[in-house]
Scaffold this active site. Sequence first.
Site, PDB file in Angstrom:
ATOM      1  N   HIS A 140     -38.711   1.067  72.421  1.00 34.44           N
ATOM      2  CA  HIS A 140     -37.829   0.981  71.709  1.00 34.44           C
ATOM      3  C   HIS A 140     -36.885  -1.002  72.238  1.00 34.44           C
ATOM      4  O   HIS A 140     -37.912  -1.549  72.931  1.00 34.44           O
ATOM      5  CB  HIS A 140     -36.120   1.356  72.742  1.00 34.44           C
ATOM      6  CG  HIS A 140     -35.862   0.835  74.024  1.00 34.44           C
ATOM      7  ND1 HIS A 140     -36.484   1.494  75.252  1.00 34.44           N
ATOM      8  CD2 HIS A 140     -35.418   0.008  73.954  1.00 34.44           C
ATOM      9  CE1 HIS A 140     -35.547   0.912  76.324  1.00 34.44           C
ATOM     10  NE2 HIS A 140     -35.027   0.189  75.782  1.00 34.44           N
ATOM     11  N   HIS A 186     -33.054   6.359  74.229  1.00 40.34           N
ATOM     12  CA  HIS A 186     -32.771   5.003  73.476  1.00 40.34           C
ATOM     13  C   HIS A 186     -33.814   4.997  72.538  1.00 40.34           C
ATOM     14  O   HIS A 186     -34.311   4.724  72.890  1.00 40.34           O
ATOM     15  CB  HIS A 186     -31.466   4.150  73.610  1.00 40.34           C
ATOM     16  CG  HIS A 186     -32.139   3.455  75.490  1.00 40.34           C
ATOM     17  ND1 HIS A 186     -33.111   3.737  75.226  1.00 40.34           N
ATOM     18  CD2 HIS A 186     -31.948   2.281  75.250  1.00 40.34           C
ATOM     19  CE1 HIS A 186     -33.671   2.843  76.537  1.00 40.34           C
ATOM     20  NE2 HIS A 186     -33.253   1.943  76.486  1.00 40.34           N
ATOM     21  N   HIS A 217     -34.553  -7.722  74.330  1.00 46.99           N
ATOM     22  CA  HIS A 217     -35.627  -7.121  74.911  1.00 46.99           C
ATOM     23  C   HIS A 217     -36.283  -6.196  74.080  1.00 46.99           C
ATOM     24  O   HIS A 217     -35.801  -5.278  73.531  1.00 46.99           O
ATOM     25  CB  HIS A 217     -35.948  -6.962  76.249  1.00 46.99           C
ATOM     26  CG  HIS A 217     -34.901  -4.943  76.211  1.00 46.99           C
ATOM     27  ND1 HIS A 217     -33.584  -5.205  77.018  1.00 46.99           N
ATOM     28  CD2 HIS A 217     -35.347  -4.127  75.852  1.00 46.99           C
ATOM     29  CE1 HIS A 217     -33.366  -4.014  77.022  1.00 46.99           C
ATOM     30  NE2 HIS A 217     -34.673  -2.818  76.809  1.00 46.99           N
ATOM     31  N   HIS A 272     -30.384   1.640  85.945  1.00 45.06           N
ATOM     32  CA  HIS A 272     -29.257   1.396  85.026  1.00 45.06           C
ATOM     33  C   HIS A 272     -28.711   2.892  85.077  1.00 45.06           C
ATOM     34  O   HIS A 272     -29.337   4.367  84.951  1.00 45.06           O
ATOM     35  CB  HIS A 272     -29.813   1.447  83.041  1.00 45.06           C
ATOM     36  CG  HIS A 272     -30.539   0.280  82.599  1.00 45.06           C
ATOM     37  ND1 HIS A 272     -29.979  -1.169  82.747  1.00 45.06           N
ATOM     38  CD2 HIS A 272     -31.789   0.184  81.965  1.00 45.06           C
ATOM     39  CE1 HIS A 272     -30.847  -2.124  82.948  1.00 45.06           C
ATOM     40  NE2 HIS A 272     -32.236  -1.685  82.177  1.00 45.06           N
ATOM     41  N   TYR A 324     -37.399  -6.139  84.659  1.00 45.76           N
ATOM     42  CA  TYR A 324     -36.791  -6.873  83.296  1.00 45.76           C
ATOM     43  C   TYR A 324     -38.354  -8.354  83.216  1.00 45.76           C
ATOM     44  O   TYR A 324     -38.061  -8.615  84.574  1.00 45.76           O
ATOM     45  CB  TYR A 324     -35.871  -7.521  82.801  1.00 45.76           C
ATOM     46  CG  TYR A 324     -35.095  -6.458  82.503  1.00 45.76           C
ATOM     47  CD1 TYR A 324     -34.995  -6.128  80.632  1.00 45.76           C
ATOM     48  CD2 TYR A 324     -34.628  -5.535  82.839  1.00 45.76           C
ATOM     49  CE1 TYR A 324     -34.253  -4.952  80.456  1.00 45.76           C
ATOM     50  CE2 TYR A 324     -33.378  -4.035  82.073  1.00 45.76           C
ATOM     51  CZ  TYR A 324     -33.903  -3.935  80.378  1.00 45.76           C
ATOM     52  OH  TYR A 324     -33.004  -2.749  80.356  1.00 45.76           O
ATOM     53  N   GLU A 365     -38.805  -5.687  78.573  1.00 43.34           N
ATOM     54  CA  GLU A 365     -38.771  -4.385  80.214  1.00 43.34           C
ATOM     55  C   GLU A 365     -39.820  -3.403  80.160  1.00 43.34           C
ATOM     56  O   GLU A 365     -40.770  -2.763  78.696  1.00 43.34           O
ATOM     57  CB  GLU A 365     -37.399  -3.446  79.684  1.00 43.34           C
ATOM     58  CG  GLU A 365     -37.501  -2.868  80.421  1.00 43.34           C
ATOM     59  CD  GLU A 365     -36.315  -1.766  80.317  1.00 43.34           C
ATOM     60  OE1 GLU A 365     -35.994  -1.028  78.632  1.00 43.34           O
ATOM     61  OE2 GLU A 365     -35.523  -0.631  80.939  1.00 43.34           O
TER      62      GLU A 365
END
Lengths: 115, 306
Positions: free
Chosen positions: B153, B198, B213, B245, B254, B264
């Site tokens: 993503h 996501h 990112h 997260h 990261y 990431e």
Amino acid sequence: MSECIYTVSLSDTGESYPCSDEQNLLRAMEALGRKGIPVGCRGGGCGVCKIRVGEGRIRALKMSRAHVTAEEEAEGVVLACRAFPLSDLRLAVIGKMRKNLCRIQSAPGAGHKQT
Amino acid sequence: MACNDVLRPGHVQLRVLDMDDAHKHYTKRLGLIETGRDAQGRVYLKAWDEYDWFSVVLREADEPGMDFMAFKVRDTDALDRLEKAVREFGCNVERIPAGELEHCGERVRFDSPTGHTFELYAEKDFHGNAVGTTNPDCFCDEVKGMGAHRFDHCLLYGDDLDGTVKLFREALGFDLTEQVMDGDLMIGAFLTCSNKAHDLAIIRHAEKGKLHHASFYLESWDEVLRAADLISKYDISIDIGPTRHGITRGKTIYFFDPSGNRNEVFAGGSTWYPDQPTITWTTDQLGKAIFYHDRQLNERFLEVVT
């Protein structure tokens, strides 16, 4: 040719630190645990470590033209992560973090306005 | 609308300041595989567990950042339907001929309210992954560095967050899995076209068209820790992590490519089904939302973009 160590002075804080001509200005500061220049991507991309060289000479690697124009670079404005000292230096810090998200937190609805 | 016309993230084209440095980073460190170069000098890369010809394209330029992110769609009929939908939404739309990106079919390129360029395409040449499709092994032991499994993503920063969220939900059928709200104002949106946490995330930000990112999937926390070891061994510019997260529940680290584009690598993450409710994070808990362990906001993570 052996490396040369120069002294980098920050006009804003009056602090100084040693930096090898083989080390970029930001990395030398970070490696000594010193502060003064904001640290971002360390790759010439984000612009937060932008500085103006007031006194002294540097050599610089390619950096984002979105943050340093050719005209600025000719006047000694560079990103510290892409600049290496060729003499003792005196620098002024220009770059900064933008704090958009933090500002949005304190002022709802202000997200579209650039500071 | 999970698993509908838009299938998944397909590719991202990133601008880099120095192609040799970038190539070394994305192949030897991240573990992508070069599958081609074109007459413009662009380099095509894929991860070991991806089947199509490429998922990352690097282009040398004077400033880093993202040129565009593309999604693969079900078929050419879906491409036509979605082209009509984004045009009716009000986007500027153009068709990019097949072959402009090598091994890729015709692309529908459109702009977005946050200033990002997106693309849709239905066809890309099949390359095959590293283990095949008949009685495949579970891993590839020839992969380099972090051994990224796939491009997963992007997280983008832009001004008209509401507009881009509306575009992806209404015209492209994405679901809003999680959101960050400051009172009534949305400041972060996590969108999926599949059943992942996501496929695209967007944060409200004063400037248009920024990349926070590009993210790559790993299998486990162990692989995230090994990525952290490699970041130190090879003196890669670290941003933050390894950590976890709250948003998406991903286990993550990261770092920056040599041009300052943030990467990431992460493992895990929650599963989305289209009947689930959207999860909401409030800004008074933003530290925990972003970094579940430290619970402290990090200025560089929040503000540094290309």
